[in-house]
Design an enzyme around this catalytic site. Structure first.
Site, PDB file in Angstrom:
ATOM      1  N   ASP A  15     135.233 125.095 135.900  1.00 23.29           N
ATOM      2  CA  ASP A  15     134.745 123.659 135.572  1.00 23.29           C
ATOM      3  C   ASP A  15     133.337 123.803 136.116  1.00 23.29           C
ATOM      4  O   ASP A  15     133.073 124.425 137.277  1.00 23.29           O
ATOM      5  CB  ASP A  15     135.489 122.428 136.188  1.00 23.29           C
ATOM      6  CG  ASP A  15     135.259 121.006 135.865  1.00 23.29           C
ATOM      7  OD1 ASP A  15     134.389 121.073 134.543  1.00 23.29           O
ATOM      8  OD2 ASP A  15     135.609 120.057 136.114  1.00 23.29           O
ATOM      9  N   ASN A  63     140.613 119.197 125.624  1.00 23.77           N
ATOM     10  CA  ASN A  63     139.163 119.940 125.278  1.00 23.77           C
ATOM     11  C   ASN A  63     139.260 119.734 123.641  1.00 23.77           C
ATOM     12  O   ASN A  63     138.284 119.400 123.131  1.00 23.77           O
ATOM     13  CB  ASN A  63     138.857 121.174 125.863  1.00 23.77           C
ATOM     14  CG  ASN A  63     138.540 121.269 127.149  1.00 23.77           C
ATOM     15  OD1 ASN A  63     138.654 122.364 127.885  1.00 23.77           O
ATOM     16  ND2 ASN A  63     138.332 120.171 127.890  1.00 23.77           N
TER      17      ASN A  63
HETATM   18  C1  FPP Z   1     134.524 123.072 131.695  1.00 21.89           C
HETATM   19  O1  FPP Z   1     133.382 123.125 132.024  1.00 21.89           O
HETATM   20  C2  FPP Z   1     134.845 124.633 131.170  1.00 21.89           C
HETATM   21  C3  FPP Z   1     135.160 124.516 129.829  1.00 21.89           C
HETATM   22  C4  FPP Z   1     135.816 123.498 128.880  1.00 21.89           C
HETATM   23  C5  FPP Z   1     135.453 126.057 129.304  1.00 21.89           C
HETATM   24  C6  FPP Z   1     135.586 127.228 130.152  1.00 21.89           C
HETATM   25  C7  FPP Z   1     135.047 128.459 129.419  1.00 21.89           C
HETATM   26  C8  FPP Z   1     134.284 129.334 130.066  1.00 21.89           C
HETATM   27  C9  FPP Z   1     133.985 129.394 131.345  1.00 21.89           C
HETATM   28  C10 FPP Z   1     134.070 130.588 129.114  1.00 21.89           C
HETATM   29  C11 FPP Z   1     135.488 131.331 129.180  1.00 21.89           C
HETATM   30  C12 FPP Z   1     135.364 132.610 128.445  1.00 21.89           C
HETATM   31  C13 FPP Z   1     135.786 132.622 127.250  1.00 21.89           C
HETATM   32  C14 FPP Z   1     135.913 134.076 126.813  1.00 21.89           C
HETATM   33  C15 FPP Z   1     136.045 131.453 126.220  1.00 21.89           C
HETATM   34  P1  FPP Z   1     132.615 121.660 131.463  1.00 21.89           P
HETATM   35  O2  FPP Z   1     131.803 121.769 130.265  1.00 21.89           O
HETATM   36  O3  FPP Z   1     133.535 120.535 131.421  1.00 21.89           O
HETATM   37  O4  FPP Z   1     131.562 121.472 132.606  1.00 21.89           O
HETATM   38  P2  FPP Z   1     131.000 119.822 133.139  1.00 21.89           P
HETATM   39  O5  FPP Z   1     131.965 119.318 133.499  1.00 21.89           O
HETATM   40  O6  FPP Z   1     129.844 120.601 133.866  1.00 21.89           O
HETATM   41  O7  FPP Z   1     130.560 119.445 131.774  1.00 21.89           O
END
Ligand code: FPP
Length: 229
Positions: A15, A63
């Site tokens: 996250d 998501n």
């Molecule tokens: C949450 O951060 C993360 C995700 C929804 C996606 C996680 C995916 C990756 C780290 C890439 C992984 C690799 C592949 C190959 C797909 P957020 O966007 O909710 O962060 P925030 O809370 O700061 O908004």
């Protein structure tokens, strides 16, 4: 690090990509892309240490429903990139990939890449990188219930666990969440019954192998009693 205090299976809630990008005045996709690089480094470290399974939460069912279409497309693009390019490094190192979650609503080409990624994995690998994609624990549990409903036998834990997406994987010993929130967000709820939980404010793209080591050191200090004394 001693093998006896090393977790066999680590779950990772990645996250903070969006906030990391925002701090740099860049689009969220930039954060996800940096997150993928961080994930690759952590997986390398896990393998090098002798951890057998690393399960990464790449996309939750929530998501898939709630994120804007263009952000989802960016995440699919990262999956496309990982499963057509980076995965080869993993194979070369003798490791496998596995995917858990409901693939039905994913784009056809992504589904095929995920299927091939699993099929082309080497046999008997010492390390498996497990991708949770369109994964949600509650729907996984309901799915297992529905699969068991036809049987007259009373389900025991093993029979139930065999109907989960994680069939054949050991339960996670340690679950790490980056990004400062202190919750599991529908990740491995059944499987995490006895897992140690580690929360860090570090945003996922900044979660280096050294940060991963810190979580493992904390885990090594904890005393797991499984309800005993
Ligand atoms: C949450 O951060 C993360 C995700 C929804 C996606 C996680 C995916 C990756 C780290 C890439 C992984 C690799 C592949 C190959 C797909 P957020 O966007 O909710 O962060 P925030 O809370 O700061 O908004």
């Amino acid at each position: 690090m001693e093998k006896s205090t090393l977790p066999r299976h680590v779950g990772l809630i990645m996250d903070g990509n969006g906030r990391w990008a925002k701090k740099r005045l860049r689009p969220r996709s930039f954060g996800h892309s940096a997150g993928m690089n961080a994930m690759i480094e952590v997986a390398k470290r896990a393998k090098e240490l002798g951890i057998e399974y690393l399960t990464v939460y790449a996309l939750s069912t929530e998501n898939l429903i709630n994120r804007p279409k263009d952000e989802l497309e960016e995440l699919f693009n990262l999956l496309r990139k990982y499963f057509s390019k980076h995965v080869k490094q993993l194979y070369k190192a003798g490791a496998r990939v596995r995917v858990i979650g409901d693939r039905t609503p994913l784009p056809e080409d992504v589904k095929k890449l995920l299927d091939d990624g699993e099929k082309n994995s080497p046999d008997g690998a010492a390390f498996t990188l497990v991708f949770a994609i369109n994964y949600g624990s509650r729907s996984e549990i309901l799915n297992a219930v529905n699969l068991l409903r036809g049987s007259d036998d009373k389900a025991d834990e093993a029979a139930f666990a065999s109907k989960l997406y994680t069939d054949g994987l050991p339960d996670p010993d340690l679950i790490i969440r980056t990004g400062g929130e202190v919750r599991l967000s529908n990740f491995l709820l059944w499987q995490a019954a006895y897992a140690e939980l580690y929360f860090t404010p570090v945003l996922f793209p900044d979660f280096t192998p050294a940060e991963f080591d810190k979580a493992l050191e904390e885990y090594a200090k904890r005393n797991r009693r499984y309800g005993g004394l």
